[in-house]
Design a protein around this motif. Structure first.
Motif, mmCIF file in Angstrom:
data_model
loop_
_atom_site.group_PDB
_atom_site.id
_atom_site.type_symbol
_atom_site.label_atom_id
_atom_site.label_comp_id
_atom_site.label_asym_id
_atom_site.label_seq_id
_atom_site.Cartn_x
_atom_site.Cartn_y
_atom_site.Cartn_z
ATOM 1 N N ILE A 1 0.766 -1.410 -0.044
ATOM 2 C CA ILE A 1 0.013 -0.064 -0.039
ATOM 3 C C ILE A 1 0.780 1.311 -0.124
ATOM 4 O O ILE A 1 2.002 1.194 0.575
ATOM 5 C CB ILE A 1 -0.961 -0.014 1.246
ATOM 6 N N ASN B 27 -3.982 10.214 1.576
ATOM 7 C CA ASN B 27 -4.538 9.327 0.485
ATOM 8 C C ASN B 27 -3.597 7.938 0.545
ATOM 9 O O ASN B 27 -2.729 7.966 0.895
ATOM 10 C CB ASN B 27 -4.209 10.092 -0.794
ATOM 11 N N SER C 211 -3.635 3.775 -1.113
ATOM 12 C CA SER C 211 -3.833 3.309 -2.451
ATOM 13 C C SER C 211 -4.853 2.065 -2.438
ATOM 14 O O SER C 211 -5.108 1.632 -3.450
ATOM 15 C CB SER C 211 -2.632 3.082 -3.065
ATOM 16 N N ASP C 212 -4.969 1.612 -1.171
ATOM 17 C CA ASP C 212 -5.967 0.180 -1.088
ATOM 18 C C ASP C 212 -6.738 0.429 0.107
ATOM 19 O O ASP C 212 -6.829 1.257 0.920
ATOM 20 C CB ASP C 212 -4.687 -1.161 -1.008
ATOM 21 N N SER C 213 -7.530 -0.687 0.146
ATOM 22 C CA SER C 213 -8.464 -0.783 1.572
ATOM 23 C C SER C 213 -7.660 -0.943 2.764
ATOM 24 O O SER C 213 -6.652 -1.550 2.630
ATOM 25 C CB SER C 213 -9.603 -1.644 1.313
ATOM 26 N N THR D 19 -12.281 10.468 7.891
ATOM 27 C CA THR D 19 -11.778 9.331 7.035
ATOM 28 C C THR D 19 -13.075 8.960 6.146
ATOM 29 O O THR D 19 -14.120 8.613 6.639
ATOM 30 C CB THR D 19 -11.290 8.235 7.833
ATOM 31 N N ALA E 239 -13.180 6.090 3.883
ATOM 32 C CA ALA E 239 -12.498 4.612 3.565
ATOM 33 C C ALA E 239 -13.064 4.233 1.945
ATOM 34 O O ALA E 239 -12.124 3.865 1.435
ATOM 35 C CB ALA E 239 -12.927 3.736 4.683
ATOM 36 N N THR E 240 -14.317 4.541 1.679
ATOM 37 C CA THR E 240 -14.539 3.895 0.068
ATOM 38 C C THR E 240 -13.838 4.810 -0.715
ATOM 39 O O THR E 240 -13.479 4.492 -1.734
ATOM 40 C CB THR E 240 -15.898 4.243 0.129
ATOM 41 N N ARG F 22 -10.686 6.218 -0.167
ATOM 42 C CA ARG F 22 -9.398 6.038 0.393
ATOM 43 C C ARG F 22 -8.666 7.412 0.800
ATOM 44 O O ARG F 22 -7.458 7.505 0.030
ATOM 45 C CB ARG F 22 -8.674 5.285 -0.783
ATOM 46 N N TYR F 23 -9.138 8.134 1.328
ATOM 47 C CA TYR F 23 -8.348 9.410 2.165
ATOM 48 C C TYR F 23 -8.901 9.851 3.544
ATOM 49 O O TYR F 23 -10.053 9.452 3.844
ATOM 50 C CB TYR F 23 -8.580 10.735 1.210
#
Lengths: 109, 112
Positions: free
Chosen positions: A2, A24, A26-28, A63, A65-66, A68-69
């Motif tokens: 990540i 930011n 890059s992944d869950s 946050t 999450a969906t 990614r930031y």
């Protein structure tokens, strides 16, 4: 693995100004934390915020999450807010934590 | 309540030597993680231990090793020290892997 990117890398403010720091990834992720590192190297916990919004005094964090930031808001900044702010994410399936490179905040009187 | 403690605070070694760093977690925390932070960068994950077993490993050479004891304290060992190993070594404790981490004050290692 990540990638975690923080922006801006450096931020200079006058005392009393507001600021927004961004993280930011890059992944869950399974969780996310914000830290403030003081000049002696101590990492101070600000927020544990896998999702949603939290507030603590002049600081708040959100946050999404969906998307990614995560954002850290500092209002009415004080000289004591100066230092480096890090976000760190935890990915359970990787079994590891990844930090961004930080935002260095300088608050001038 | 005591926070995370680390020893020693500072350490100076020469190339090729071995070093052992120690960490005591917050009472009740069963997970300990180790990080290396070089100047100007964020901490880099080295290891995580939980219930005395390694649960995660970062991209560090085999010169780095660690262990966790029955009382949940931990040691980080680095063999054959290189100049590039000079850094702040941070220990974090958490209740379980992936829960909120709390950091100790760090050990500043200088390799000459």
């Amino acid at each position: 693995g990540i990638q975690v990117e923080q922006s801006p890398p450096d931020l200079i403010l006058q005392e009393g100004a507001n600021s927004t720091l961004r993280c930011n990834f890059s992944d869950s992720v399974n969780n996310l934390q914000w830290f403030h590192q003081n000049p002696w190297g101590q990492l101070i916990n600000l927020f544990y915020i896998p999702s949603g919004t939290k507030q603590n005094g002049r600081l708040s964090a959100t946050t999404v999450a969906t998307e990614r930031y995560s954002l850290l808001y500092i209002s009415s900044s004080q000289t004591t807010d100066s230092g480096v702010y890090f976000c760190a994410v935890w990915v359970m399936r990787a079994g590891k934590s990844t930090f961004g490179d930080g935002t260095t905040l300088t608050v001038k009187p | 309540d005591a926070g995370v403690t680390q020893s020693p605070t500072h350490l100076i070694k020469t190339r090729g030597q071995h070093v052992t760093l120690r960490c005591s977690p917050i009472s009740g925390h069963k997970s300990v993680s180790w990080y290396q932070q070089v100047l100007g960068q964020g901490p880099q994950f080295i290891f995580q231990y939980y219930e005395k077993e390694e649960r995660g490993r970062g991209n560090f050479p085999d010169r780095f090793s660690a262990r966790q004891f029955p009382n949940y304290s931990s040691e980080l060992n680095v063999n054959a020290l290189l100049l590039g190993d000079s850094a702040l070594y941070l220990c974090a404790s958490s209740l379980n892997p992936g829960t909120e981490q709390f950091f100790g004050p760090g050990t500043r290692l200088t390799v000459l």
